[in-house]
Design a protein around this motif. Sequence first.
Motif, mmCIF file in Angstrom:
data_model
loop_
_atom_site.group_PDB
_atom_site.id
_atom_site.type_symbol
_atom_site.label_atom_id
_atom_site.label_comp_id
_atom_site.label_asym_id
_atom_site.label_seq_id
_atom_site.Cartn_x
_atom_site.Cartn_y
_atom_site.Cartn_z
ATOM 1 N N UNK A 106 0.842 -1.200 0.000
ATOM 2 C CA UNK A 106 0.000 0.000 0.000
ATOM 3 C C UNK A 106 0.874 1.246 0.000
ATOM 4 N N UNK A 107 1.867 1.269 0.886
ATOM 5 C CA UNK A 107 2.769 2.412 0.960
ATOM 6 C C UNK A 107 3.550 2.585 -0.341
ATOM 7 N N UNK A 108 4.010 1.485 -0.947
ATOM 8 C CA UNK A 108 4.739 1.565 -2.216
ATOM 9 C C UNK A 108 3.860 2.178 -3.307
ATOM 10 N N UNK A 109 2.599 1.785 -3.351
ATOM 11 C CA UNK A 109 1.689 2.345 -4.348
ATOM 12 C C UNK A 109 1.452 3.828 -4.112
ATOM 13 N N UNK A 110 1.350 4.220 -2.845
ATOM 14 C CA UNK A 110 1.216 5.641 -2.525
ATOM 15 C C UNK A 110 2.414 6.424 -3.057
ATOM 16 N N UNK A 111 3.615 5.914 -2.770
ATOM 17 C CA UNK A 111 4.813 6.605 -3.203
ATOM 18 C C UNK A 111 4.946 6.700 -4.705
ATOM 19 N N UNK A 112 4.409 5.694 -5.426
ATOM 20 C CA UNK A 112 4.495 5.677 -6.884
ATOM 21 C C UNK A 112 3.356 6.456 -7.542
ATOM 22 N N UNK A 113 2.451 7.023 -6.753
ATOM 23 C CA UNK A 113 1.312 7.737 -7.322
ATOM 24 C C UNK A 113 0.261 6.817 -7.899
ATOM 25 N N UNK A 114 0.319 5.542 -7.526
ATOM 26 C CA UNK A 114 -0.648 4.561 -8.013
ATOM 27 C C UNK A 114 -1.804 4.504 -7.020
ATOM 28 N N UNK A 115 -2.780 5.375 -7.209
ATOM 29 C CA UNK A 115 -3.917 5.457 -6.315
ATOM 30 C C UNK A 115 -5.164 5.856 -7.097
ATOM 31 N N UNK A 116 -6.296 5.788 -6.435
ATOM 32 C CA UNK A 116 -7.576 6.107 -7.058
ATOM 33 C C UNK A 116 -8.274 7.165 -6.221
ATOM 34 N N UNK A 117 -8.853 8.141 -6.910
ATOM 35 C CA UNK A 117 -9.565 9.237 -6.259
ATOM 36 C C UNK A 117 -11.032 9.164 -6.658
ATOM 37 N N UNK A 118 -11.925 9.108 -5.675
ATOM 38 C CA UNK A 118 -13.356 8.988 -5.941
ATOM 39 C C UNK A 118 -14.116 10.131 -5.281
ATOM 40 N N UNK A 119 -14.898 10.837 -6.080
ATOM 41 C CA UNK A 119 -15.839 11.830 -5.583
ATOM 42 C C UNK A 119 -17.223 11.179 -5.569
ATOM 43 N N UNK A 120 -17.896 11.235 -4.427
ATOM 44 C CA UNK A 120 -19.198 10.582 -4.290
ATOM 45 C C UNK A 120 -20.224 11.615 -3.845
ATOM 46 N N UNK A 121 -21.395 11.607 -4.502
ATOM 47 C CA UNK A 121 -22.489 12.518 -4.127
ATOM 48 C C UNK A 121 -23.801 11.919 -4.584
ATOM 49 N N UNK A 122 -24.902 12.422 -4.015
ATOM 50 C CA UNK A 122 -26.208 11.943 -4.454
ATOM 51 C C UNK A 122 -26.547 12.460 -5.850
ATOM 52 N N UNK A 123 -25.921 13.562 -6.255
ATOM 53 C CA UNK A 123 -25.970 14.009 -7.649
ATOM 54 C C UNK A 123 -24.632 14.655 -7.978
ATOM 55 N N UNK A 124 -24.121 14.373 -9.171
ATOM 56 C CA UNK A 124 -22.850 14.938 -9.605
ATOM 57 C C UNK A 124 -23.133 16.066 -10.584
ATOM 58 N N UNK A 125 -22.760 17.300 -10.251
ATOM 59 C CA UNK A 125 -23.000 18.414 -11.174
ATOM 60 C C UNK A 125 -22.145 18.279 -12.429
ATOM 61 N N UNK A 126 -22.619 18.853 -13.513
ATOM 62 C CA UNK A 126 -21.925 18.722 -14.794
ATOM 63 C C UNK A 126 -20.525 19.315 -14.728
ATOM 64 N N UNK A 127 -20.342 20.403 -13.939
ATOM 65 C CA UNK A 127 -19.003 21.003 -13.830
ATOM 66 C C UNK A 127 -17.996 20.014 -13.242
ATOM 67 N N UNK A 128 -18.394 19.297 -12.202
ATOM 68 C CA UNK A 128 -17.509 18.310 -11.591
ATOM 69 C C UNK A 128 -17.280 17.144 -12.537
ATOM 70 N N UNK A 129 -18.314 16.718 -13.241
ATOM 71 C CA UNK A 129 -18.162 15.603 -14.181
ATOM 72 C C UNK A 129 -17.107 15.916 -15.237
ATOM 73 N N UNK A 130 -17.131 17.139 -15.770
ATOM 74 C CA UNK A 130 -16.146 17.518 -16.801
ATOM 75 C C UNK A 130 -14.729 17.539 -16.215
ATOM 76 N N UNK A 131 -14.589 18.043 -14.994
ATOM 77 C CA UNK A 131 -13.274 18.087 -14.355
ATOM 78 C C UNK A 131 -12.748 16.672 -14.112
ATOM 79 N N UNK A 132 -13.612 15.792 -13.635
ATOM 80 C CA UNK A 132 -13.211 14.415 -13.359
ATOM 81 C C UNK A 132 -12.736 13.723 -14.624
ATOM 82 N N UNK A 133 -13.484 13.864 -15.709
ATOM 83 C CA UNK A 133 -13.081 13.221 -16.961
ATOM 84 C C UNK A 133 -11.754 13.787 -17.470
ATOM 85 N N UNK A 134 -11.562 15.101 -17.332
ATOM 86 C CA UNK A 134 -10.298 15.708 -17.752
ATOM 87 C C UNK A 134 -9.143 15.182 -16.902
ATOM 88 N N UNK A 135 -9.309 15.176 -15.575
ATOM 89 C CA UNK A 135 -8.237 14.718 -14.693
ATOM 90 C C UNK A 135 -7.905 13.246 -14.933
#
Length: 368
Positions: free
Chosen positions: A154-183
């Motif tokens: 786990x620590x090795x993956x952290x150091x290598x930048x091998x991780x996953x970022x999840x934004x969770x909401x009951x509704x995802x606004x279009x602005x956030x959706x576009x940012x997520x797809x770009x990132x």
Amino acid sequence: MSASRAIFIVNADNQLSMMRPSAPPNEDVLQKLVEDFPHTISFDEVGELLLVRREQPVADSESGSGRWSLDHLFVTREAVPVLVEVKRWTDHRLRREVVAQMLDYAANASTSWTEETVEHAFRETCRRIGKDPEDRLREFLGEDGDADGFWRRVKDNLGAGNLKLLFVADRIPSELARIVEFLNEQMRADVFAVELGYFEGDGGIRTLVPRIIGATERAMAKKGRPPADPISPSEWLQAHIISKGEAFSQGLDALKKLMEEIGAEFVVPERKRDYLSIVIEQDTKKVLKPFSLGRRGQVSINFPYYLALSEQERLSFLNRYSAAVGPLSDDAANSFVSFPLDRLAEPNRAESFIAVACDWVHAIRDVR
């Protein structure tokens, strides 16, 4: 997904319940749902999740105290850290501010979290819920999983930048959706949003309807992860099951006998190759996925797909499965519960399992 239309559930007694579009009363309710039912935010690109800690501190320097607090820290079976931030649709921070917040967490996690602090957080969580940490990790990884050195990986993956970022909401606004797809297209880390459509019915029943944002083929290609080459179910079975020996081959024969009785077939998921889905296509064109078969030789009973069944019904089936095949990987009827396929090499167990499984499929046909 539109949040303005109701959805309807028809139970095994042919009774219809209307689930009205609603919203969680506060952020804590949504966070608790994600904590208790992490499979609601699991999908192919993420995999099954194990909770390390809710409200995990994040420092802004290696020796600093926790300046921030991440909503949830999970890990995958491959020891990949998964950082989760949960917000309600009504929270104005769900647009741009939450993105900066998450990037702060990701940027500082590799220096803020050591192998020891992550493992300690997991142990504290297990103590809080009354689980033994070693047993819980072994259950999550499966019989063929490698628990030795897991937290170091786990620590090795952290150091290598091998991780996953999840934004969770009951509704995802279009602005956030576009940012997520770009990132997700630009970053080494995987970035997704999960919209958990929130519905309520009579008697306190709640329904969550996930929608995944960011899992695009273009993002996979940019990360150097093209779709896997096609593989047939027979090729998959030969590589992962039959090669394990006679007992697994005999267990597979019993599983195939069940599939003939319930009209199911093996399907290889488009993106992941570590399991086969056992799929039933109904006359209504709805698809049931009551079981899956993992490459470690584990048969999974997919309870989380059928939470519309009452808890009492699911617990009854859980107990019947346990009586039929022996100890299961979990005692919760809202989890992906599994057992080794080679147990079905025993004729009595195979016969008992098939009987319970046929009843299970009959019960779920009208609730999905």
